[in-house]
Design an enzyme around this catalytic site. Sequence first.
Site: not given
Ligand code: IPE
Ligand code: IPE
Ligand code: MG
Length: 246
Positions: A15, A63
């Site tokens: 993340d 997502n």
């Molecule tokens: C969790 O991250 C899913 C992945 C890392 C693929 P998110 O960024 O989607 O999670 P939330 O929404 O902050 O909980």
């Molecule tokens: C994790 O990084 C990757 C996926 C969830 C695909 P994020 O895209 O959630 O990055 P932040 O949390 O917005 O910084």
């Molecule tokens: Mg994230």
Amino acid sequence: MLSKTLPKHIAIIMDGNGRWAKSRGLPRLEGHRRGVEVAEEMITAVHNRRIPYLTLYAFSDENWNRPKEEVDTLMVLLELFLKSKQQKMIDKGIRFQTIGAISKLPENVQQTIAETKEMTAKGNQMTLILALSYGARNEIMNAITRLVRETPSLLEPVLSEVEGGEGWGEGTLNQFLDTKNYPDPDLLIRTSGEYRLSNFLLWQLAYTELYFTKTMWPDFSESDLQKALEEYAKRERRFGKISEQL
Ligand code: IPE
Ligand code: IPE
Ligand code: MG
């Protein structure tokens, strides 16, 4: 480090790609691009340590609710990653697997996934599991639905396996989860300073050691992995018992 203190299965919630990019004035895409590179570095690092299972949370069921442009970009990156790393996975004996609702992914990605699984099926050094379109509640609901549909005769005597009965037990549900062929994770790592599971492996993480770091995924390095492993080695996993019993 003693191998008995190494986890057999590491799961990672990768993340922070978006925030990493934003803090540098870059588009989110750049964070994801760097994120894929880090994923590759970590696959190699885990493989080098002879840890047999690595699960990476790459795209959650939730997502899909992101802007279409970002979802499309992630799909392109996934496709490119698989295509360009197939040979490397074969060479290193890495078996590629997935968990999650793969049928929701674009046709071309589904095809590349199937192809990559087939090409790497003989890999016996490490199993790399990508969680794609994955949601734990959805996984558990599907498992229960199939369990009821496929084993109705077991519905009557709801005796648990631990009681020596023929009915359903935890192991029965395990057999219907996407993760049925893998051991539960020993160590879960989440980057980016978020302290939640975000619908990841809710059943399988029951006794997993949790490790959270503020580091954004694109900045995560082998030394961060090493730190997590050292922390893991210090934990005492009691599984409900007391120290003296271990
Ligand atoms: C969790 O991250 C899913 C992945 C890392 C693929 P998110 O960024 O989607 O999670 P939330 O929404 O902050 O909980
Ligand atoms: C994790 O990084 C990757 C996926 C969830 C695909 P994020 O895209 O959630 O990055 P932040 O949390 O917005 O910084
Ligand atoms: Mg994230």
